[in-house]
Design an enzyme around this catalytic site. Structure first.
Site, short mmCIF file in Angstrom:
data_model
loop_
_atom_site.label_atom_id
_atom_site.label_comp_id
_atom_site.label_asym_id
_atom_site.label_seq_id
_atom_site.Cartn_x
_atom_site.Cartn_y
_atom_site.Cartn_z
CE LYS A 121 27.98 23.60 0.54
NZ LYS A 121 28.64 23.55 1.86
CG ASP A 175 26.30 25.28 4.20
OD1 ASP A 175 25.36 25.18 5.01
OD2 ASP A 175 27.02 24.32 3.86
CE LYS A 203 25.16 22.32 7.27
NZ LYS A 203 26.33 22.72 6.46
CG ASP A 224 23.00 31.18 19.51
OD1 ASP A 224 22.40 31.30 20.60
OD2 ASP A 224 24.23 31.32 19.39
CB THR A 240 23.60 13.23 5.85
OG1 THR A 240 24.63 14.18 5.64
CG2 THR A 240 22.41 13.57 5.01
NE ARG A 270 34.30 15.49 -1.88
CZ ARG A 270 34.04 14.65 -0.89
NH1 ARG A 270 35.02 13.97 -0.34
NH2 ARG A 270 32.81 14.50 -0.46
O1 C5P Z 1 32.34 17.18 -2.67
P1 C5P Z 1 30.88 16.92 -2.45
O2 C5P Z 1 30.06 16.99 -3.72
O3 C5P Z 1 30.63 15.64 -1.69
O4 C5P Z 1 30.41 18.13 -1.55
C1 C5P Z 1 29.10 18.23 -1.09
C2 C5P Z 1 28.92 19.50 -0.33
O5 C5P Z 1 27.62 19.47 0.26
C3 C5P Z 1 29.89 19.70 0.83
O6 C5P Z 1 30.10 21.12 0.99
C4 C5P Z 1 29.15 19.15 2.02
O7 C5P Z 1 29.54 19.74 3.21
C5 C5P Z 1 27.71 19.53 1.67
N1 C5P Z 1 26.69 18.70 2.31
C6 C5P Z 1 26.66 17.32 2.17
N2 C5P Z 1 25.69 16.59 2.81
C7 C5P Z 1 24.78 17.21 3.56
C8 C5P Z 1 24.79 18.58 3.70
C9 C5P Z 1 25.78 19.32 3.06
O8 C5P Z 1 27.46 16.75 1.48
N3 C5P Z 1 23.84 16.51 4.14
#
Ligand code: C5P
Length: 230
Positions: free
Chosen positions: A32, A59, A61, A64, A118, A209
């Protein structure tokens, strides 16, 4: 081969992103590219990732007027990416225009929607003049995305079972907030394990992560794939 894991390359620049991708395997995951990395590194990075064999979820998003979002979606399609997204809050006309434009492309990316971020809670919704609680808004916006012909939505693992029931099979649910049993949640408040998310009806898992900060990202990815398969 259809890997279920999408690794979030939340990196500040191309160098770091390519080094990380070099420690992964395109047969075992997609990647992503979000707003930060894309703003820094642009189409050239996307092309490099694709040349290395990775399917890319761009990604960005989009949100517009229909004409602008359509143009952005077509530009993303020309990059050859696997999946893109728009905000469902952009409304029906915007989503239908994007869908219709992509339908005329020979090889169009999958088009999914973000429902409610979220980070937005009930108080934020009230302030923005949105009715209902976040759960209702997510469901309403997911139904709207489906009615507009989109391929799926991004949703949390908590929302996945309800949305799967309401929206049926075949509508993609793409789920972030994934953590192994007992692992640190970082800044994610509500997390699910890979197995819980898939059992709840998720099609794809967005994972950052737990893989990108692991001492051995490929080993972490393999372990997650094994958990999903098991
Ligand atoms: O590091 P981690 O597993 O928390 O990363 C989750 C990824 O998913 C990040 O790129 C974050 O921006 C994305 N994301 C999220 N929650 C959402 C939408 C996207 O954590 N509701």
């Amino acid at each position: 081969m259809n890997p279920r894991v999408i690794v979030a390359l939340d990196c500040p620049d191309a160098k770091e992103a390519l080094a990380l991708a070099g420690r992964l395997d395109p047969a075992l995951c997609r990647v992503k590219v979000g707003a930060e990395l894309y703003t820094a590194a642009g189409p050239a990075l996307v092309e490099k990732l694709q040349q290395s064999g990775f399917g890319v979820f761009l990604d960005l998003k989009f949100h517009d007027i229909p004409n602008t979002v359509t143009g952005a979606c077509l530009a993303a399609a020309d990059l050859g990416v696997w999946m893109i997204n728009v905000h469902a809050l952009g409304g029906r006309a915007m989503m239908e225009a994007a869908r219709a434009a992509l339908a005329r492309k020979r090889a169009a990316p999958k088009l999914i929607a973000v429902t409610l971020l979220t980070s937005i809670g009930a108080a934020d919704m009230g302030e923005m003049g949105l009715s209902g609680d976040p759960r209702e808004a997510v469901s309403r916006l997911a139904h709207l995305a489906q009615a507009c012909g989109l391929d799926g939505v991004v949703c949390s693992a908590q929302e996945t079972p309800t949305l799967r029931r309401q929206l049926g099979n075949g509508f993609w649910l793409v789920t972030p907030g994934i953590r192994a049993e007992g692992a640190a949640g970082d800044d994610q408040k509500r997390v699910a394990t890979p197995r819980q998310a898939i059992a709840g009806g998720a099609d794809y898992l967005v994972i950052g992560r737990p893989i990108t900060r692991a001492p051995d990202p490929l080993a972490a990815l393999r372990a997650i794939n094994a958990e999903i398969a098991g």
